[in-house]
Design an enzyme around this catalytic site. Structure first.
Site, PDB file in Angstrom:
ATOM      1  N   CYS A  95       0.810  -1.212   0.000  1.00 22.99           N
ATOM      2  CA  CYS A  95       0.000   0.000   0.000  1.00 22.99           C
ATOM      3  C   CYS A  95       0.852   1.274   0.000  1.00 22.99           C
ATOM      4  O   CYS A  95       1.429   1.602  -1.035  1.00 22.99           O
ATOM      5  CB  CYS A  95      -1.004  -0.046   1.146  1.00 22.99           C
ATOM      6  SG  CYS A  95      -2.348   1.131   0.907  1.00 22.99           S
ATOM      7  N   HIS A 198      -3.474  -5.471   2.551  1.00 17.52           N
ATOM      8  CA  HIS A 198      -2.976  -5.561   3.929  1.00 17.52           C
ATOM      9  C   HIS A 198      -3.589  -6.810   4.526  1.00 17.52           C
ATOM     10  O   HIS A 198      -4.084  -7.669   3.860  1.00 17.52           O
ATOM     11  CB  HIS A 198      -3.507  -4.394   4.774  1.00 17.52           C
ATOM     12  CG  HIS A 198      -3.084  -3.049   4.360  1.00 17.52           C
ATOM     13  ND1 HIS A 198      -1.919  -2.477   4.775  1.00 17.52           N
ATOM     14  CD2 HIS A 198      -3.692  -2.123   3.598  1.00 17.52           C
ATOM     15  CE1 HIS A 198      -1.846  -1.249   4.314  1.00 17.52           C
ATOM     16  NE2 HIS A 198      -2.899  -1.007   3.583  1.00 17.52           N
TER      17      HIS A 198
HETATM   18  N1  GLN Z   1      -1.900   6.950   2.110  1.00 16.14           N
HETATM   19  C1  GLN Z   1      -2.154   6.047   1.090  1.00 16.14           C
HETATM   20  C2  GLN Z   1      -3.558   6.093   0.504  1.00 16.14           C
HETATM   21  O1  GLN Z   1      -4.517   6.375   1.205  1.00 16.14           O
HETATM   22  C3  GLN Z   1      -1.812   4.646   1.588  1.00 16.14           C
HETATM   23  C4  GLN Z   1      -2.755   4.120   2.623  1.00 16.14           C
HETATM   24  C5  GLN Z   1      -2.351   2.778   3.118  1.00 16.14           C
HETATM   25  O2  GLN Z   1      -1.172   2.414   3.165  1.00 16.14           O
HETATM   26  N2  GLN Z   1      -3.360   2.014   3.544  1.00 16.14           N
HETATM   27  O3  GLN Z   1      -3.686   5.838  -0.667  1.00 16.14           O
END
Ligand code: GLN
Length: 249
Positions: A95, A198
């Site tokens: 992510c 995740h």
């Molecule tokens: N900040 C990034 C987004 O919202 C990654 C979020 C995350 O790692 N879950 O796209």
């Protein structure tokens, strides 16, 4: 005796929705086979010597954490991370970590976070968050998993687009994936693997965990003959059951 060293990049900042579970899974699946594992946390101000590591992991983080570490990342870690990726080290980015391995991340508020640029991909923050369970089909896992399905959980506003030379990790069966538009999820370049999953990715998908461990051992021990199978009945049942449930939703 085989031994692997895992670098956990920014464990204190980039660790959402149980991303640390990926490190635990890699470690346990090695130890159960008598492979020794060392974990080196590397965060703000720490030296990053990529040649010391066999697997490099960076998890997810909100835009806020991504901004906090940007200076440190670009000043002292960017170049060695590029060299690690180019020299076929095994790298896993989840992510926010996936986004940081690309060229830039333009957040939904319009600020641009310059990223490592190790992979030809870029991310634009969207108006809505892409949240939910995710199932993808990975061709490179077929044969190891009957359908090559990988399951996870995504929560991002960033929409990621892949450039030339970067392949997707898989095809979206359920969920949004990289951008909710092109039907692909994640990225593969050399031995660098990225995903929006995740929750955690590797505990839910032992076949993918073993794929990464195998690549790392092959890098380090050219005569490595392959991993001993583990009794994964429960893990595989959990994997299959959750996928069946998500697909039927
Ligand atoms: N900040 C990034 C987004 O919202 C990654 C979020 C995350 O790692 N879950 O796209």
């Amino acid at each position: 005796m085989y031994e692997l060293t895992i670098c956990h990049l920014y464990p204190d900042l980039m660790n959402l929705y149980g991303d640390r579970g990926n490190i635990i899974t890699l470690t346990k699946r090695c130890q159960w086979r008598g492979i020794e594992v060392k974990i080196i946390p590397v965060s703000l101000g720490d030296e990053f010597r990529y040649k010391d590591y066999d697997i490099i992991f960076i998890g997810g983080g909100q835009d806020y954490e991504q901004t906090i570490l940007q200076d440190d990342l670009m000043r002292s870690k960017r170049q060695p991370i590029i060299e690690a990726v180019e020299s076929s080290k095994v790298v896993l980015g989840i992510c926010g970590g996936f986004q940081l391995l690309g060229k830039y991340y333009r957040t939904h508020t319009g600020s641009e976070i310059e990223c490592i640029g190790a992979l030809d991909l870029w991310t634009h923050g969207g108006e809505t968050r892409l949240i939910g369970n995710l199932v993808i089909e990975c061709d490179f896992l077929k044969g190891k998993d009957p359908q090559g399905y990988v399951v996870g959980f995504e929560n991002h506003s960033g929409k990621t687009y892949l450039g030339e030379g970067v392949k997707p990790l898989g095809k979206v069966i359920k969920g949004f994936g990289n951008n909710g538009e092109d039907g692909f999820e994640g990225a593969i370049y050399k031995n660098t693997y990225c995903s929006y999953s995740h929750g955690s990715l590797l505990p839910k998908n032992p076949v993918l965990a073993d794929h990464l461990i195998t690549l790392a051992l092959l890098n380090k021990y050219p005569d490595f003959m392959g991993l001993e199978p583990l009794s994964d009945t429960l893990e595989q049942q959990a994997h299959d059951t959750v996928i069946a449930r998500i697909i039927s939703e």
